[in-house]
Design a protein around this motif. Structure first.
Motif, PDB file in Angstrom:
ATOM      1  N   ILE A 153      43.905  35.474  39.323  1.00  9.19           N
ATOM      2  CA  ILE A 153      45.090  36.476  39.099  1.00  9.19           C
ATOM      3  C   ILE A 153      45.946  36.406  40.300  1.00  9.19           C
ATOM      4  CG2 ILE A 153      43.487  37.907  37.455  1.00  9.19           C
ATOM      5  CD1 ILE A 153      43.248  39.968  39.509  1.00  9.19           C
ATOM      6  N   LYS A 168      37.684  40.869  44.149  1.00  9.80           N
ATOM      7  CA  LYS A 168      38.264  40.671  45.543  1.00  9.80           C
ATOM      8  C   LYS A 168      38.036  41.760  46.632  1.00  9.80           C
ATOM      9  CE  LYS A 168      42.832  42.757  44.888  1.00  9.80           C
ATOM     10  NZ  LYS A 168      44.072  42.816  44.216  1.00  9.80           N
ATOM     11  N   MET A 225      46.149  47.747  35.391  1.00  9.77           N
ATOM     12  CA  MET A 225      45.173  47.903  36.420  1.00  9.77           C
ATOM     13  C   MET A 225      44.642  49.065  36.588  1.00  9.77           C
ATOM     14  SD  MET A 225      47.374  45.482  39.081  1.00  9.77           S
ATOM     15  CE  MET A 225      47.662  46.558  40.410  1.00  9.77           C
ATOM     16  N   SER A 226      43.658  49.648  37.547  1.00  8.21           N
ATOM     17  CA  SER A 226      43.053  50.702  37.442  1.00  8.21           C
ATOM     18  C   SER A 226      43.872  52.089  37.142  1.00  8.21           C
ATOM     19  CB  SER A 226      42.216  51.085  38.830  1.00  8.21           C
ATOM     20  OG  SER A 226      41.335  49.944  39.024  1.00  8.21           O
ATOM     21  N   MET A 245      51.196  37.206  31.989  1.00  9.44           N
ATOM     22  CA  MET A 245      50.614  38.236  32.750  1.00  9.44           C
ATOM     23  C   MET A 245      51.683  38.855  33.617  1.00  9.44           C
ATOM     24  SD  MET A 245      49.739  38.287  36.305  1.00  9.44           S
ATOM     25  CE  MET A 245      48.292  38.633  37.512  1.00  9.44           C
ATOM     26  N   ARG A 277      43.011  44.365  34.129  1.00  9.58           N
ATOM     27  CA  ARG A 277      42.511  44.039  35.597  1.00  9.58           C
ATOM     28  C   ARG A 277      41.902  45.006  36.258  1.00  9.58           C
ATOM     29  NH1 ARG A 277      47.513  41.550  34.946  1.00  9.58           N
ATOM     30  NH2 ARG A 277      48.028  42.787  36.629  1.00  9.58           N
ATOM     31  N   LEU A 278      40.758  45.530  36.289  1.00 11.27           N
ATOM     32  CA  LEU A 278      40.300  46.746  36.919  1.00 11.27           C
ATOM     33  C   LEU A 278      39.449  46.462  38.243  1.00 11.27           C
ATOM     34  CD1 LEU A 278      39.382  48.751  33.772  1.00 11.27           C
ATOM     35  CD2 LEU A 278      41.448  48.398  34.691  1.00 11.27           C
ATOM     36  N   GLY A 279      39.887  46.853  39.453  1.00  9.59           N
ATOM     37  CA  GLY A 279      39.144  46.642  40.737  1.00  9.59           C
ATOM     38  C   GLY A 279      38.721  47.748  40.971  1.00  9.59           C
ATOM     39  N   THR A 280      39.423  48.727  41.593  1.00  8.08           N
ATOM     40  CA  THR A 280      38.784  49.971  42.264  1.00  8.08           C
ATOM     41  C   THR A 280      38.195  50.834  41.153  1.00  8.08           C
ATOM     42  OG1 THR A 280      41.215  51.000  41.939  1.00  8.08           O
ATOM     43  CG2 THR A 280      40.232  50.069  44.188  1.00  8.08           C
ATOM     44  N   VAL A 284      37.748  43.059  38.768  1.00  2.00           N
ATOM     45  CA  VAL A 284      38.561  42.206  39.959  1.00  2.00           C
ATOM     46  C   VAL A 284      37.521  42.541  41.160  1.00  2.00           C
ATOM     47  CG1 VAL A 284      40.422  42.332  41.287  1.00  2.00           C
ATOM     48  CG2 VAL A 284      41.009  42.549  38.725  1.00  2.00           C
ATOM     49  N   ILE A 293      52.614  41.997  36.807  1.00  2.00           N
ATOM     50  CA  ILE A 293      52.461  43.260  37.771  1.00  2.00           C
ATOM     51  C   ILE A 293      53.510  43.806  37.953  1.00  2.00           C
ATOM     52  CG2 ILE A 293      51.287  43.951  39.849  1.00  2.00           C
ATOM     53  CD1 ILE A 293      50.316  40.932  40.371  1.00  2.00           C
ATOM     54  N   ARG A 303      38.540  48.938  47.930  1.00  2.00           N
ATOM     55  CA  ARG A 303      38.233  47.422  48.358  1.00  2.00           C
ATOM     56  C   ARG A 303      37.739  47.546  50.075  1.00  2.00           C
ATOM     57  NH1 ARG A 303      41.440  46.484  44.357  1.00  2.00           N
ATOM     58  NH2 ARG A 303      43.310  46.767  45.199  1.00  2.00           N
TER      59      ARG A 303
HETATM   60  C1  LIG Z   1      43.895  43.551  43.043  1.00  3.57           C
HETATM   61  C2  LIG Z   1      44.532  43.279  41.858  1.00  3.57           C
HETATM   62  C3  LIG Z   1      44.221  44.084  40.570  1.00  3.57           C
HETATM   63  C4  LIG Z   1      43.099  45.282  40.669  1.00  3.57           C
HETATM   64  O1  LIG Z   1      43.770  46.245  41.183  1.00  3.57           O
HETATM   65  P1  LIG Z   1      43.038  47.903  40.951  1.00  3.57           P
HETATM   66  O2  LIG Z   1      44.173  48.911  41.099  1.00  3.57           O
HETATM   67  O3  LIG Z   1      42.094  47.863  41.897  1.00  3.57           O
HETATM   68  O4  LIG Z   1      42.438  47.904  39.545  1.00  3.57           O
HETATM   69  C5  LIG Z   1      44.755  43.852  39.364  1.00  3.57           C
HETATM   70  N1  LIG Z   1      45.631  42.708  39.308  1.00  3.57           N
HETATM   71  C6  LIG Z   1      46.017  41.948  40.308  1.00  3.57           C
HETATM   72  C7  LIG Z   1      46.872  40.932  40.173  1.00  3.57           C
HETATM   73  C8  LIG Z   1      45.311  42.210  41.581  1.00  3.57           C
HETATM   74  O5  LIG Z   1      45.501  41.502  42.736  1.00  3.57           O
END
Ligand SMILES: *Cc1c(COP(=O)(O)O)cnc(C)c1O
Length: 222
Positions: A78, A33, A191-192, A159, A207-210, A31, A161, A216
């Motif tokens: 997403i 963003k 997620m993370s 999907m 879905r892995l961002g951090t 991810v 959250i 971020r």
């Molecule tokens: C930002 C986001 C993520 C990633 O989140 P992290 O906690 O950084 O892994 C995953 N899914 C969605 C829908 C997001 O908006």
């Protein structure tokens, strides 16, 4: 550093899948963003090709120029999608994970025809029934799925959250159950902070961002 993060995460993902008897290959969506360009370049050099973004315009700024250089890029939307952004979203994204109402499904379907693209869509489900969160309600899912089938918009998965203040596992298990009931094979969840639990409960996409990029940068493209 990003390459190391990705390598470690891939090992953890594979090991968790094995430990919990989830044979299928699991897709790591990085991810991107609000992350710095340099980090995204590092991820690309490391071979990462699947990325997630939650805002259409920010994603365009980041990815439109890179599409030509990386023909195997796979971009996932997403975040919530407004109908007036559908044309741009369809032009850029390979997977739209956040179909959550009939009007949006209709608009995406029409745009796929217009742009001659093959739809890959997931439905976002608001399993926690949170007012502020996008996603179709549990009660509304069957009718939305039926509508998508009727208009020829193929839905490949679900999907969600989970609410931050509830055990994510309950929501992951619920999403898995309703996906199975509707014959949907793909599950984007985790997620993370909770991806191992999501994999244990049947996620096919995390879905892995951090975990990939670090914290971020709120100043990027906001
Ligand atoms: C930002 C986001 C993520 C990633 O989140 P992290 O906690 O950084 O892994 C995953 N899914 C969605 C829908 C997001 O908006």
């Amino acid at each position: 550093m990003i390459a190391d993060n990705i390598a470690v995460l891939k090992k953890t993902i594979a090991r968790t899948a094995r430990d919990f008897g989830q044979a299928e290959e699991i897709c790591l969506i990085a991810v991107s963003k609000q992350q710095d360009e340099a980090k995204i370049a590092e991820a690309l050099i490391a071979g990462q090709r699947v990325f997630g973004e939650n805002r259409v315009q920010e994603a365009e700024e980041r990815w439109t120029s890179r599409r030509d250089a990386y023909s195997d890029l796979e971009l996932h939307l997403i975040g919530p999608l407004q109908t007036n952004k559908v044309r741009d979203a369809v032009a850029l994204f390979d997977v739209i994970e956040t179909i959550d109402r009939e009007k949006l499904a209709d608009t995406v379907r029409a745009e796929y025809d217009r742009q001659n693209k093959t739809p890959v869509c997931f439905i976002q489900v608001n399993t926690g029934a949170e007012d502020q969160k996008a996603g179709v309600s549990l009660a509304g899912l069957p009718a939305l799925l039926e509508h998508c089938r009727a208009i020829g918009l193929r839905i490949e998965g679900l999907m969600s959250i989970p609410p931050v203040d509830e055990p994510a596992g309950l929501h992951f298990a619920l999403l898995k159950k309703i996906a199975a009931e509707h014959g949907l094979a793909k599950l984007s969840m985790g997620m993370s902070g909770d991806f191992e639990k999501a994999i244990a409960l049947g996620a096919t996409h995390v879905r892995l961002g951090t975990a990939v990029f670090g914290a971020r940068n709120l100043k990027v493209a906001q």
